[in-house]
Design an enzyme around this catalytic site. Structure first.
Site, PDB file in Angstrom:
ATOM      1  N   GLY A  78     -19.787  54.040  45.805  1.00 25.37           N
ATOM      2  CA  GLY A  78     -18.826  53.451  46.735  1.00 25.37           C
ATOM      3  C   GLY A  78     -19.016  51.955  46.907  1.00 25.37           C
ATOM      4  O   GLY A  78     -20.130  51.445  46.892  1.00 25.37           O
TER       5      GLY A  78
ATOM      6  N   ALA B 108     -16.120  57.094  49.246  1.00 22.16           N
ATOM      7  CA  ALA B 108     -16.378  58.120  48.230  1.00 22.16           C
ATOM      8  C   ALA B 108     -15.141  58.525  47.441  1.00 22.16           C
ATOM      9  O   ALA B 108     -15.199  59.442  46.624  1.00 22.16           O
ATOM     10  CB  ALA B 108     -16.974  59.359  48.901  1.00 22.16           C
TER      11      ALA B 108
ATOM     12  N   GLY C 173      -6.669  51.727  57.112  1.00 18.61           N
ATOM     13  CA  GLY C 173      -7.101  52.966  57.776  1.00 18.61           C
ATOM     14  C   GLY C 173      -8.453  52.759  58.433  1.00 18.61           C
ATOM     15  O   GLY C 173      -8.604  52.961  59.623  1.00 18.61           O
TER      16      GLY C 173
ATOM     17  N   GLY D 289     -16.600  50.274  49.237  1.00 27.65           N
ATOM     18  CA  GLY D 289     -15.730  49.877  50.343  1.00 27.65           C
ATOM     19  C   GLY D 289     -16.454  49.397  51.581  1.00 27.65           C
ATOM     20  O   GLY D 289     -16.004  48.484  52.260  1.00 27.65           O
ATOM     21  N   GLU D 290     -17.552  50.041  51.911  1.00 30.85           N
ATOM     22  CA  GLU D 290     -18.160  49.779  53.215  1.00 30.85           C
ATOM     23  C   GLU D 290     -19.435  48.957  53.148  1.00 30.85           C
ATOM     24  O   GLU D 290     -19.838  48.336  54.133  1.00 30.85           O
ATOM     25  CB  GLU D 290     -18.411  51.119  53.930  1.00 30.85           C
ATOM     26  CG  GLU D 290     -17.095  51.767  54.347  1.00 30.85           C
ATOM     27  CD  GLU D 290     -17.220  53.239  54.702  1.00 30.85           C
ATOM     28  OE1 GLU D 290     -17.351  53.529  55.891  1.00 30.85           O
ATOM     29  OE2 GLU D 290     -17.163  54.089  53.796  1.00 30.85           O
TER      30      GLU D 290
ATOM     31  N   GLN E 232     -13.074  44.587  47.247  1.00 31.05           N
ATOM     32  CA  GLN E 232     -13.663  45.431  48.285  1.00 31.05           C
ATOM     33  C   GLN E 232     -14.907  44.772  48.884  1.00 31.05           C
ATOM     34  O   GLN E 232     -15.107  44.803  50.095  1.00 31.05           O
ATOM     35  CB  GLN E 232     -14.035  46.799  47.704  1.00 31.05           C
ATOM     36  CG  GLN E 232     -12.832  47.700  47.483  1.00 31.05           C
ATOM     37  CD  GLN E 232     -12.174  48.069  48.796  1.00 31.05           C
ATOM     38  OE1 GLN E 232     -12.736  48.806  49.608  1.00 31.05           O
ATOM     39  NE2 GLN E 232     -10.996  47.540  49.039  1.00 31.05           N
TER      40      GLN E 232
ATOM     41  N   ARG F 158     -21.219  52.414  38.202  1.00 28.16           N
ATOM     42  CA  ARG F 158     -20.284  51.952  37.193  1.00 28.16           C
ATOM     43  C   ARG F 158     -19.063  51.323  37.856  1.00 28.16           C
ATOM     44  O   ARG F 158     -18.514  51.866  38.810  1.00 28.16           O
ATOM     45  CB  ARG F 158     -19.850  53.149  36.361  1.00 28.16           C
ATOM     46  CG  ARG F 158     -18.936  52.814  35.239  1.00 28.16           C
ATOM     47  CD  ARG F 158     -18.542  54.112  34.560  1.00 28.16           C
ATOM     48  NE  ARG F 158     -17.596  53.848  33.506  1.00 28.16           N
ATOM     49  CZ  ARG F 158     -16.817  54.776  32.999  1.00 28.16           C
ATOM     50  NH1 ARG F 158     -16.879  56.017  33.446  1.00 28.16           N
ATOM     51  NH2 ARG F 158     -15.986  54.473  32.044  1.00 28.16           N
TER      52      ARG F 158
HETATM   53 MO1  MOS Z   1     -14.280  55.197  56.518  1.00 28.28          MO
HETATM   54  S1  MOS Z   1     -15.057  54.781  58.377  1.00 28.28           S
HETATM   55  O1  MOS Z   1     -15.400  56.184  55.796  1.00 28.28           O
HETATM   56  O2  MOS Z   1     -12.716  55.713  56.464  1.00 28.28           O
END
Ligand code: MOS
Length: 749
Positions: free
Chosen positions: A712, A517, A247, A714-715, A648, A638
């Site tokens: 988070g 998040a 996504g 992921g990014e 990730q 955590r």
């Molecule tokens: Mo992401 S760019 O927060 O799906």
């Protein structure tokens, strides 16, 4: 009554949270049994294909609709002439993620690959052939696709509702007082999400009820928006999105092609499927917009920042306002007595950009980390030492403390594992056994911790198993697994006894799978739902004279491995099965909500932190660059599942290397078309480009970010990595490249 269900204190009771469980959906995916949107074939299905513009600016003057309609199998052709009206004007942006929806409003062409008609047919082949028969004629205008010919404007906001300008202190005075000032211009290209699964949808109407099989990162929000466009109640829209083939932000925001399929399905009273081709994804479904950034950094005699000015000209479309918030990457990382981050918009004849993994942070930190390296070089200080001198102990501007601060440990651990201490200060000092130039660079990683409202339900059943539910999204990050672990922990059950349902909008609102998040947001709702169910169960047991837990109400119970134990005497316990049986209940249902403590949100700055170290090797004759090693150390609260978290970080770091060396959508300035709109020529790294990765998970207890202490992951990996690679290239070659991706021609004198 007090109740011991593990929470922010990281109590574990032997549950599986914190364990590296493998993905729940892994087997389904590798055996091809995971059903993606386009795998659905309801009875009576029609196939839709968009015809897209081959010009980037102008007007469609004619379409041979008659030829397309006459083609065998073609059922309908939608154009601006006959597209049914919508209940909400698609030109009117709808909050919260509101952008204009491109659904055949008029004959104006605003970007290449813009849908100009939709052909619906009995087969995919007929729809494709029908679209080819439309033979569009255009009135062509010169496309504006470079900074030189696009209009500039002051944006009201950047990103999704971000501040276009942040300022504190006197930047000009700070620069004037500096012992050294570095100033540079940095350029980042347009990048496209290129999820493996294209934007697809199967839309089906039953009266005024709409069912959608589509990949979606924000189920509840999308249902509400589609409902508004179609003039139906939100509960009439059901989105099924069990699996997403990637996504990266592009499936969190509504887009025109998918909505056209919904419009066609309603018009024709039959289900309609649409799946964009790879090339068609370069235009109407978002991308990371180009930036032209300027950084000015002042440094005093002791190597401390005196001023930091980060300015970004961020490209957007001619008709909408998503701007890559690149300069805001400089607002929370380094301590400078004077700071100004500012944005200017640039209108180009391109599709509207959108959020793409670490929007703003990725492109902005790329420039910032290179600039910081240049400042360190100017000051004659090791780049890591320079960052240690200048990283912010409290949030610049607000002075708020960070909710937790493990950045120093990230620097230290990453540097140690990488071997940074033996790095020579000057460039071009290291060679490998084959004569390749070797360089080491680093960058700081940072990503904010947003929190989305979410809800969940947990059902404890008479057989001692549980069902937990939330309408979340797993786009490959492992949400199913991590969220199930959180729920299992709250329920005091082994995850194998917990069934996890997600990915359908009829379940409790799981919030948005975005902003890194999702685990925190949906996870907290699941945790609270599990707790709620256990509380009900405990109330049965402690009130029942036949239970070994009778009377423990004031003392409290502990939930563990399917049993409740008296807190003061753990030998006295009873199984969930027994408790439910005696209570005569088939199940108990708990519900949970998720929200951040508003007081904590007010008082603390909340971020994940990290540091990335890169080694590159450069062919001294050919300028070819290879990333030889990446070591990232990250602190993100955590860790629910170290296997998934590491994965990730790897994904983010790989994307960072890709940003630095590979990715770029190349636009033909004559036509305004992306020339490499395919996976052959839009370069992303393959295995051979990424030889060795290490992600160090720095333990961090953050009691404020949310009750789970989860942040988070992921990014953040992209941030830091781009700069680290670019800085390593400088260290290898002496060439300071400020335009991404770094190309061979930048490294040949
Ligand atoms: Mo992401 S760019 O927060 O799906």
């Amino acid at each position: 009554m007090s109740l011991d269900v593990p929470s922010a204190q990281m109590t574990r009771y032997g549950s599986n949270a914190g364990q590296p469980l493998t993905r729940r959906d892994g087997l389904l995916k590798v055996t091809g049994r995971a059903t993606y949107a386009a795998d659905n074939h309801p009875e009576g299905l029609l196939y839709a294909v968009t015809a897209v513009s081959t010009i980037a600016r102008g007007r469609v003057t004619s379409l041979d609709v008659a030829a397309a309609r006459a083609h065998p199998g073609v059922v309908e052709v939608l154009t601006p002439e006959n597209r049914p009206p919508l209940a909400h004007d698609p030109d009117d942006k709808m909050p919260p993620f509101g952008f204009r929806i491109e659904v055949l409003q008029d004959n104006t062409v605003r970007y290449a690959n813009q849908p100009i008609a939709l052909v619906v047919a009995e087969t995919l082949e007929a729809a494709t052939e029908g679209a080819a028969l439309l033979k569009p004629q255009y009135e062509v205008a010169v496309p504006r696709v470079s900074p030189g010919n696009g209009a500039r404007f002051d944006p009201p906001a950047v990103g999704v509702g971000g501040l276009p300008k942040v300022e504190h202190g006197d930047v000009e005075a700070g620069l004037a007082a500096a012992a050294r000032v570095i100033e540079g211009e940095y350029e980042t290209p347009a990048q496209y999400h290129n999820a493996m699964e294209p934007h697809a949808v199967v839309a089906e109407w039953h009266g005024d009820k709409l069912t959608l099989d589509m990949p979606n990162q924000a189920l509840a929000m999308s249902c509400a928006s589609y409902a508004a466009y179609f003039g139906i109640p939100a509960e009439n829209v059901v989105i099924r999105s069990p699996f997403l083939g990637g996504g990266f932000g592009s499936k969190a925001i509504l887009n025109g092609p998918q909505m056209l399929a919904m419009i066609a399905a309603r018009m024709l009273k039959r289900p309609v499927k649409l799946a964009l081709s790879r090339a068609q994804m370069y235009g109407p479904v978002g991308h990371r917009g180009n930036t032209w950034q300027t950084l000015r950094i002042g440094v005093d005699e002791r190597g401390h920042l005196t001023a930091l000015n980060h300015r970004s000209i961020s490209a957007t479309s001619s008709f909408d306002d998503f701007l890559e918030p690149a300069a805001n990457a400089s607002t929370h990382l380094y301590a400078s007595p004077a700071l100004r981050a500012e944005h200017e918009g640039l209108r180009l004849d391109v599709g509207t950009p959108g959020p793409m993994r670490a929007p703003g942070e990725a492109s902005g930190s790329a420039a910032l980390e290179v600039a910081m390296d240049e400042a360190a070089e100017a000051a004659g200080i090791d780049p890591l030492e320079f960052r240690l001198k200048n990283y912010a102990e409290t949030e610049p501007g607000t002075g708020r403390p960070y909710s937790s601060k493990a950045l120093r440990e990230c620097y230290a651990e990453g540097a140690k594992r990488f071997g940074w201490a033996s790095r020579p200060l000057a460039p071009r000092q290291m060679r490998d056994e084959n004569g390749f130039l070797v360089g080491w660079g680093m960058g700081t990683a940072l990503f904010p911790c947003p929190h989305f409202p979410a809800e969940a339900r947990a059902t404890l059943r008479a057989d001692g198993t549980a069902l937990v539910e939330t309408a979340g999204a797993d786009m490959g990050q492992g949400a199913w697994t991590a969220l199930a672990q959180i729920a299992a922990e709250a329920l005091g059950l082994d995850p194998d006894r917990v069934t996890f349902h997600s990915g359908v909008s009829t379940l409790p609102n799981g919030g948005v799978a975005g902003g890194s998040a999702h685990t925190a947001s949906a996870g907290l709702a699941l945790h609270n739902a599990g707790r709620d169910a256990i509380e009900t169960l405990a109330a049965f047991a402690t009130a029942d004279p036949a239970s070994p837990l009778f009377g423990a109400g004031n003392i409290g119970v502990v939930a563990r491995n399917g049993r409740l134990h008296r807190r003061d005497d753990e030998r006295r316990s009873e199984s969930y099965v027994e408790i439910l049986k005696r209570a005569g209940r088939l199940e108990v249902v708990g519900t949970g909500q998720s929200a951040r403590d508003p007081e904590h949100a007010q008082s603390y700055a909340m971020y994940s932190h990290g540091a990335v170290f890169a080694e590159v090797k450069v062919d001294p004759d050919l300028g070819q660059v290879r990333v030889a090693r990446l070591v990232g150390a990250f602190a993100a609260g955590r860790v629910i599942n170290p296997r998934l978290v590491e994965s990730q970080y790897f994904g983010g770091m790989i994307w960072g290397a890709s940003f630095a060396l590979h990715e770029e959508a190349i636009v033909d300035h004559r036509t305004g078309r992306v020339m490499n709109a395919d996976l052959a020529e839009y370069r992303v790294p393959v295995n051979a480009d990424i030889p060795s990765l290490e992600a160090i998970l720095i333990p961090e207890e953050d009691p404020y970010v949310n009750p789970l202490g989860v942040k988070g992951v992921g990014e953040i990996g992209i941030t830091g990595t781009v700069g680290a690679v670019a800085n390593a290239v400088w260290h290898a070659t002496g060439f300071r490249v400020r335009k991404f991706p770094i190309r061979i021609e930048n490294l040949i004198a």
